[in-house]
Motif scaffolding. Sequence first.
Motif, PDB file in Angstrom:
ATOM      1  N   UNK A  91      54.175   7.908   4.084  1.00 52.29           N
ATOM      2  CA  UNK A  91      54.017   9.045   3.167  1.00 52.29           C
ATOM      3  C   UNK A  91      52.903   9.976   3.629  1.00 52.29           C
ATOM      4  N   UNK A  92      51.846   9.408   4.221  1.00 55.75           N
ATOM      5  CA  UNK A  92      50.781  10.246   4.740  1.00 55.75           C
ATOM      6  C   UNK A  92      51.306  11.165   5.836  1.00 55.75           C
ATOM      7  N   UNK A  93      52.053  10.607   6.768  1.00 52.83           N
ATOM      8  CA  UNK A  93      52.587  11.405   7.869  1.00 52.83           C
ATOM      9  C   UNK A  93      53.618  12.415   7.367  1.00 52.83           C
ATOM     10  N   UNK A 191      45.847  21.533  13.985  1.00 51.75           N
ATOM     11  CA  UNK A 191      45.184  20.385  13.356  1.00 51.75           C
ATOM     12  C   UNK A 191      46.224  19.409  12.803  1.00 51.75           C
ATOM     13  N   UNK A 192      47.236  19.943  12.128  1.00 48.33           N
ATOM     14  CA  UNK A 192      48.269  19.093  11.559  1.00 48.33           C
ATOM     15  C   UNK A 192      49.080  18.359  12.620  1.00 48.33           C
ATOM     16  N   UNK A 197      50.389  13.145  15.425  1.00 47.29           N
ATOM     17  CA  UNK A 197      50.504  12.348  16.649  1.00 47.29           C
ATOM     18  C   UNK A 197      49.520  11.187  16.653  1.00 47.29           C
ATOM     19  N   UNK A 198      48.290  11.453  16.271  1.00 44.82           N
ATOM     20  CA  UNK A 198      47.287  10.380  16.242  1.00 44.82           C
ATOM     21  C   UNK A 198      47.559   9.395  15.110  1.00 44.82           C
ATOM     22  N   UNK A 202      47.678   5.306  15.393  1.00 43.90           N
ATOM     23  CA  UNK A 202      46.487   4.533  15.026  1.00 43.90           C
ATOM     24  C   UNK A 202      46.444   4.050  13.581  1.00 43.90           C
ATOM     25  N   UNK A 203      47.206   4.660  12.662  1.00 45.17           N
ATOM     26  CA  UNK A 203      47.171   4.219  11.272  1.00 45.17           C
ATOM     27  C   UNK A 203      48.077   3.007  11.105  1.00 45.17           C
TER      28      UNK A 203
END
Length: 513
Positions: A91-93, A191-192, A197-198, A202-203
């Motif tokens: 959901x964050x992505x 920024x988005x 991508x990161x 990493x999450x």
Amino acid sequence: MTTTVPAAHEAADPAPAADRRRWTALAVVLTASFMDLVDATIVNIAIPSIQRDTGATFSALQWVTAGYALAFAIGLITGGRLGDIYGRKKLFLLGMAGFTLASALCGLAATPGMLVGARVLQGAMAALMVPQVLAIIHVSFPAHERGKVFGMFGAVIGLGAVCGPLIGALLTEGDLLGLQWRPIFLINLPVGIAGILLGRRFITESRAPRALRLDLVGTALATVGLLMLLYPLTQGRESGWPLWGFVSMAASPLVLAVFVRYERAKARKDGSPLVELSLFKVKTFAAGVGVQLTFGAVSGLFFLIWTLYMQLGLGWGALHAGLTGVPFSLACSAAAGISVQKLVPRFGRKVLQAGALIMLSGALLYIWEAGRYGTAMQSWQMAPAMLLMGAGMGLIVAPITDSAISEVPAEHSGSASGIFNTTGQLGMALGLALSSVAFFGVVGDTGKTGGAAPGASFIDATTHALWWVAGGLALVFGLLFLLPRRVRTQHPAEHAAPQTGAGTERQQPVLVS
């Protein structure tokens, strides 16, 4: 669980990698929070430029800011629950991707209507993204590290409060590539994309072990009821206050009453209403919600009229207006830190009440200065009032959540925080809608062209609206008597947030603009 000394040699390698991954994940989610907060505060400073470029009416300008706040507020709790059910990383992505796309649509909008629609979408996507931040932090860091991590989060909040208006002013006045106000949204694109991508790499994915169900009917009823109030309040002045507007506003409480009855039935049926109504039986929580709603309305009204007063009323450029707001932001950030760390533990509720009185004195000083100096007002003359209002706000916004939920049962603290912060966003949308009566109704048709020679009506409108602000602050001061004198030992809201998806980390982004 990890130990300081690995039991086997092969167990020694994953720990440093995991450590690096979680700190990179932290950087990603903090950047998302910063982006959201800056976006909430960056727009007001560009509103005069948006008006000149698009020919937007005053009501459209109100919706540019209120549409974001309303969509964010309505979707906040549901967004948190979606993360609990389907995965916070997912959901964050999804929210970050949608937020980035909506930012692009805002920057490319050709008409005021397109811009308002894109802003509503942006707020809805923020409601998916933002509630996941604290939950991701909670599952990524052990308890002994969270104090440092949440300290970093607070620093990001303070930095965003200071940087948002300045970034907006620099981008607007810089007129990059002749795009005028558009870079304030387009800056979110790189920024988005980097965050997506990161974040994918990493999450770590997580879900709540016992997530509450979605309440789509409750969300729909709340949305309809609020729109029936806010839409005619915002559009009514330009439409000549038609009969349908009054009928709609009168019917809004009836729809909200149906919402309350449905929420009670939903709680009895499966224990997962959108709003946990039993929380309002806690007197201090109900009073805190009243404070938050009123304070949000005061803040939303003030920051909009302040920007228009400086740029359309006094004829200042965006950068001049942005720099004039620096004393406010710095005073707010400094007072917030002192309030939580030093003052509230010693003096309790009196600190918040002092903050309301200090803000009230700043508003009254501003009223006096606006009447005395008129269109000849200078930044240094405005600074004392801004310092008072910033310091007073800082004394309130940092400790208010803990004070309001201090007597809520521990198992409901996350839900209470979510409701509390949602109320702040609704208050902001209400304040922006009230500007039709408090400010634009006095301005009338003067200044619609945004010319360099503003009429005196902007001064009269600002003074009139500031009396509304002063009245709201007086009400806040009175409601604060209903909060506990002292906050007892807290059950940290962040421990409950992952189970509720309540969006507890949204501090008060609406309050600094």
